[in-house]
Design a protein around this motif. Structure first.
Motif, PDB file in Angstrom:
ATOM      1  N   SER A 190       0.821  -1.204   0.000  1.00 56.26           N
ATOM      2  CA  SER A 190       0.000   0.000   0.000  1.00 56.26           C
ATOM      3  C   SER A 190       0.862   1.264   0.000  1.00 56.26           C
ATOM      4  O   SER A 190       0.596   2.221  -0.742  1.00 56.26           O
ATOM      5  N   ASN A 191       1.899   1.275   0.822  1.00 54.53           N
ATOM      6  CA  ASN A 191       2.793   2.439   0.874  1.00 54.53           C
ATOM      7  C   ASN A 191       3.481   2.662  -0.467  1.00 54.53           C
ATOM      8  O   ASN A 191       3.620   3.805  -0.935  1.00 54.53           O
ATOM      9  N   ALA A 192       3.924   1.567  -1.105  1.00 50.95           N
ATOM     10  CA  ALA A 192       4.606   1.689  -2.396  1.00 50.95           C
ATOM     11  C   ALA A 192       3.646   2.208  -3.474  1.00 50.95           C
ATOM     12  O   ALA A 192       4.021   3.036  -4.314  1.00 50.95           O
ATOM     13  N   LEU A 193       2.396   1.743  -3.445  1.00 53.85           N
ATOM     14  CA  LEU A 193       1.420   2.199  -4.433  1.00 53.85           C
ATOM     15  C   LEU A 193       1.005   3.648  -4.187  1.00 53.85           C
ATOM     16  O   LEU A 193       0.747   4.399  -5.140  1.00 53.85           O
ATOM     17  N   ASP A 194       0.942   4.040  -2.931  1.00 52.05           N
ATOM     18  CA  ASP A 194       0.655   5.453  -2.632  1.00 52.05           C
ATOM     19  C   ASP A 194       1.705   6.358  -3.279  1.00 52.05           C
ATOM     20  O   ASP A 194       1.389   7.421  -3.818  1.00 52.05           O
ATOM     21  N   ALA A 195       2.956   5.917  -3.214  1.00 50.12           N
ATOM     22  CA  ALA A 195       4.039   6.710  -3.794  1.00 50.12           C
ATOM     23  C   ALA A 195       3.958   6.728  -5.320  1.00 50.12           C
ATOM     24  O   ALA A 195       4.286   7.740  -5.959  1.00 50.12           O
ATOM     25  N   ALA A 196       3.506   5.615  -5.917  1.00 50.36           N
ATOM     26  CA  ALA A 196       3.471   5.514  -7.381  1.00 50.36           C
ATOM     27  C   ALA A 196       2.193   6.073  -7.995  1.00 50.36           C
ATOM     28  O   ALA A 196       2.229   6.696  -9.062  1.00 50.36           O
ATOM     29  N   LEU A 197       1.044   5.848  -7.327  1.00 52.11           N
ATOM     30  CA  LEU A 197      -0.249   6.184  -7.926  1.00 52.11           C
ATOM     31  C   LEU A 197      -1.060   7.202  -7.134  1.00 52.11           C
ATOM     32  O   LEU A 197      -2.094   7.670  -7.607  1.00 52.11           O
ATOM     33  N   GLY A 198      -0.617   7.533  -5.939  1.00 49.04           N
ATOM     34  CA  GLY A 198      -1.399   8.412  -5.080  1.00 49.04           C
ATOM     35  C   GLY A 198      -2.249   7.617  -4.103  1.00 49.04           C
ATOM     36  O   GLY A 198      -2.186   6.397  -4.045  1.00 49.04           O
ATOM     37  N   GLU A 199      -3.054   8.331  -3.331  1.00 49.83           N
ATOM     38  CA  GLU A 199      -3.877   7.707  -2.294  1.00 49.83           C
ATOM     39  C   GLU A 199      -4.932   6.792  -2.908  1.00 49.83           C
ATOM     40  O   GLU A 199      -5.617   7.153  -3.870  1.00 49.83           O
ATOM     41  N   SER A 200      -5.070   5.600  -2.352  1.00 50.80           N
ATOM     42  CA  SER A 200      -6.065   4.643  -2.851  1.00 50.80           C
ATOM     43  C   SER A 200      -7.457   5.002  -2.347  1.00 50.80           C
ATOM     44  O   SER A 200      -7.618   5.781  -1.397  1.00 50.80           O
ATOM     45  N   GLU A 201      -8.473   4.422  -3.003  1.00 49.27           N
ATOM     46  CA  GLU A 201      -9.848   4.591  -2.530  1.00 49.27           C
ATOM     47  C   GLU A 201     -10.145   3.690  -1.342  1.00 49.27           C
ATOM     48  O   GLU A 201     -10.974   4.005  -0.500  1.00 49.27           O
ATOM     49  N   SER A 202      -9.478   2.549  -1.294  1.00 53.02           N
ATOM     50  CA  SER A 202      -9.731   1.596  -0.218  1.00 53.02           C
ATOM     51  C   SER A 202      -8.517   0.694  -0.055  1.00 53.02           C
ATOM     52  O   SER A 202      -7.901   0.285  -1.044  1.00 53.02           O
ATOM     53  N   THR A 203      -8.161   0.402   1.191  1.00 53.61           N
ATOM     54  CA  THR A 203      -7.045  -0.497   1.496  1.00 53.61           C
ATOM     55  C   THR A 203      -7.433  -1.340   2.701  1.00 53.61           C
ATOM     56  O   THR A 203      -7.643  -0.795   3.791  1.00 53.61           O
ATOM     57  N   LYS A 204      -7.571  -2.663   2.524  1.00 54.14           N
ATOM     58  CA  LYS A 204      -8.007  -3.482   3.645  1.00 54.14           C
ATOM     59  C   LYS A 204      -7.689  -4.952   3.406  1.00 54.14           C
ATOM     60  O   LYS A 204      -7.387  -5.365   2.282  1.00 54.14           O
ATOM     61  N   LEU A 205      -7.800  -5.726   4.472  1.00 52.08           N
ATOM     62  CA  LEU A 205      -7.684  -7.176   4.394  1.00 52.08           C
ATOM     63  C   LEU A 205      -9.051  -7.753   4.044  1.00 52.08           C
ATOM     64  O   LEU A 205     -10.076  -7.310   4.562  1.00 52.08           O
ATOM     65  N   ILE A 206      -9.070  -8.732   3.168  1.00 58.05           N
ATOM     66  CA  ILE A 206     -10.332  -9.342   2.735  1.00 58.05           C
ATOM     67  C   ILE A 206     -10.197 -10.864   2.709  1.00 58.05           C
ATOM     68  O   ILE A 206      -9.096 -11.415   2.813  1.00 58.05           O
ATOM     69  N   TRP A 207     -11.333 -11.519   2.538  1.00 57.70           N
ATOM     70  CA  TRP A 207     -11.382 -12.946   2.216  1.00 57.70           C
ATOM     71  C   TRP A 207     -11.710 -13.035   0.735  1.00 57.70           C
ATOM     72  O   TRP A 207     -12.812 -12.664   0.325  1.00 57.70           O
ATOM     73  N   LYS A 208     -10.771 -13.487  -0.080  1.00 57.10           N
ATOM     74  CA  LYS A 208     -10.956 -13.555  -1.529  1.00 57.10           C
ATOM     75  C   LYS A 208     -11.364 -14.979  -1.912  1.00 57.10           C
ATOM     76  O   LYS A 208     -10.629 -15.932  -1.657  1.00 57.10           O
ATOM     77  N   PRO A 209     -12.528 -15.145  -2.528  1.00 58.35           N
ATOM     78  CA  PRO A 209     -12.975 -16.492  -2.893  1.00 58.35           C
ATOM     79  C   PRO A 209     -12.020 -17.174  -3.874  1.00 58.35           C
ATOM     80  O   PRO A 209     -11.539 -16.547  -4.817  1.00 58.35           O
ATOM     81  N   ASN A 210     -11.743 -18.454  -3.634  1.00 61.80           N
ATOM     82  CA  ASN A 210     -11.007 -19.261  -4.612  1.00 61.80           C
ATOM     83  C   ASN A 210     -11.929 -20.262  -5.306  1.00 61.80           C
ATOM     84  O   ASN A 210     -11.526 -20.950  -6.234  1.00 61.80           O
ATOM     85  N   ILE A 211     -13.167 -20.351  -4.820  1.00 61.60           N
ATOM     86  CA  ILE A 211     -14.225 -21.145  -5.445  1.00 61.60           C
ATOM     87  C   ILE A 211     -15.464 -20.259  -5.478  1.00 61.60           C
ATOM     88  O   ILE A 211     -15.799 -19.640  -4.467  1.00 61.60           O
ATOM     89  N   SER A 212     -16.133 -20.174  -6.614  1.00 55.36           N
ATOM     90  CA  SER A 212     -17.300 -19.303  -6.730  1.00 55.36           C
ATOM     91  C   SER A 212     -18.564 -20.109  -7.022  1.00 55.36           C
ATOM     92  O   SER A 212     -18.506 -21.187  -7.610  1.00 55.36           O
ATOM     93  N   THR A 213     -19.689 -19.566  -6.602  1.00 57.54           N
ATOM     94  CA  THR A 213     -20.998 -20.158  -6.881  1.00 57.54           C
ATOM     95  C   THR A 213     -21.815 -19.159  -7.687  1.00 57.54           C
ATOM     96  O   THR A 213     -22.045 -18.035  -7.239  1.00 57.54           O
ATOM     97  N   GLU A 214     -22.245 -19.555  -8.887  1.00 55.01           N
ATOM     98  CA  GLU A 214     -22.999 -18.640  -9.748  1.00 55.01           C
ATOM     99  C   GLU A 214     -24.477 -18.646  -9.372  1.00 55.01           C
ATOM    100  O   GLU A 214     -25.055 -19.691  -9.100  1.00 55.01           O
ATOM    101  N   LEU A 215     -25.059 -17.443  -9.362  1.00 59.44           N
ATOM    102  CA  LEU A 215     -26.460 -17.291  -8.992  1.00 59.44           C
ATOM    103  C   LEU A 215     -27.267 -16.661 -10.118  1.00 59.44           C
ATOM    104  O   LEU A 215     -26.762 -15.811 -10.855  1.00 59.44           O
ATOM    105  N   ASP A 216     -28.547 -17.095 -10.232  1.00 52.71           N
ATOM    106  CA  ASP A 216     -29.471 -16.395 -11.107  1.00 52.71           C
ATOM    107  C   ASP A 216     -30.008 -15.184 -10.342  1.00 52.71           C
ATOM    108  O   ASP A 216     -29.683 -14.966  -9.159  1.00 52.71           O
ATOM    109  N   LEU A 217     -30.838 -14.382 -10.988  1.00 52.18           N
ATOM    110  CA  LEU A 217     -31.293 -13.136 -10.375  1.00 52.18           C
ATOM    111  C   LEU A 217     -32.094 -13.380  -9.101  1.00 52.18           C
ATOM    112  O   LEU A 217     -31.878 -12.699  -8.086  1.00 52.18           O
ATOM    113  N   GLU A 218     -32.977 -14.369  -9.115  1.00 50.87           N
ATOM    114  CA  GLU A 218     -33.813 -14.625  -7.932  1.00 50.87           C
ATOM    115  C   GLU A 218     -32.968 -14.962  -6.711  1.00 50.87           C
ATOM    116  O   GLU A 218     -33.150 -14.406  -5.623  1.00 50.87           O
ATOM    117  N   ASN A 219     -32.002 -15.882  -6.881  1.00 47.10           N
ATOM    118  CA  ASN A 219     -31.152 -16.260  -5.749  1.00 47.10           C
ATOM    119  C   ASN A 219     -30.193 -15.143  -5.368  1.00 47.10           C
ATOM    120  O   ASN A 219     -29.862 -14.978  -4.191  1.00 47.10           O
TER     121      ASN A 219
END
Length: 249
Positions: free
Chosen positions: A183-212
């Protein structure tokens, strides 16, 4: 970009005009207080606090609110919060992780379990869906910061692992332990980010139709409305048509 990422970015942009900003401010302030209490009250000496303050600023939390949250952590009467992760399933078997901070475990567990059951979901055991996610750092920049190649090069040089770009945003991922440094390196290269945080990134996805997908949104929104819940993540994906319907719904 996967459905869950698109939805997170839609929420991210809508959240800036949302009537629930005060609730968001409260949750961000709670994270600041907990981070400051667990470590040093000086953000320069406390990476978790530094990231919490940065995320608060990116969401336009006033400086006096941030300062009060840090000061609150040093008081003898500062509340003590437990950090808890709940795991469960939503409509059509979508995996959901709920991250909470609470001063009453029984209350929070009861509320989360009730929300799942009333909205077509099931609260599972710890570890029941965690294997479907990887812990990552996430840094978001607006598309206006540069084209995909420019952002990709900056991300690689900063030590990031991956970049997903669309017409609205660049989402940069890195190892969770590298988030502050990247984050610090990107701030120096691109400026302040809109958001910086820890997340849980899915490695398996489940596709949903509109109703679900609509059923899932109701479940996620009720969970996120709980004062004890800090963040909710799911592994759903959907077609562009479904995502557009959700965004306009």
């Amino acid at each position: 970009m996967a459905g869950h990422s698109k939805w997170a970015n839609i929420q991210h942009r809508k959240g800036r005009q949302d009537a629930a900003r005060s609730k968001l401010f409260s949750k961000l302030a709670k994270e600041i207080t907990v981070a400051a209490k667990m470590g040093d009250p000086d953000p320069d000496k406390n990476p978790r606090l530094r990231l919490a303050v940065k995320e608060a600023r990116s969401n336009s939390v006033p400086k006096d609110v941030i300062d009060r949250a840090i000061k609150k952590s040093q008081g003898g009467d500062a509340e003590s919060y437990d950090e808890i992760r709940y795991e469960g399933y939503g409509p059509n078997g979508v995996a959901i992780i709920v991250e909470a901070m609470t001063d009453n475990r029984n209350r929070t567990a009861s509320n989360v379990r009730s929300t799942f059951s009333k909205n077509g979901g099931n609260l599972g055991e710890t570890g029941s869906v965690g294997f479907m996610f990887d812990r990552k750092g996430e840094i978001i920049y607006p598309a206006s910061v540069g084209d995909a190649d420019t952002v990709m090069m900056a991300a690689i040089e900063a030590g990031a692992e991956d970049v997903e770009s669309d017409d609205d945003v660049h989402v940069i991922y890195c190892a969770d332990t590298d988030l502050a440094e990247v984050s610090n390196a990107l701030d120096a290269a691109l400026g302040e980010s809109e958001s910086t945080k820890l997340i849980w990134k899915p490695n398996i996805s489940t596709e949903l139709d509109l109703e679900n997908a609509q059923k899932l949104m109701r479940l996620l929104e009720v969970l996120e409305d709980d004062d004890d819940v800090q963040r909710v993540t799911s592994n759903f994906t959907a077609s562009d048509e479904v995502m557009e319907a959700l965004a306009n719904g």
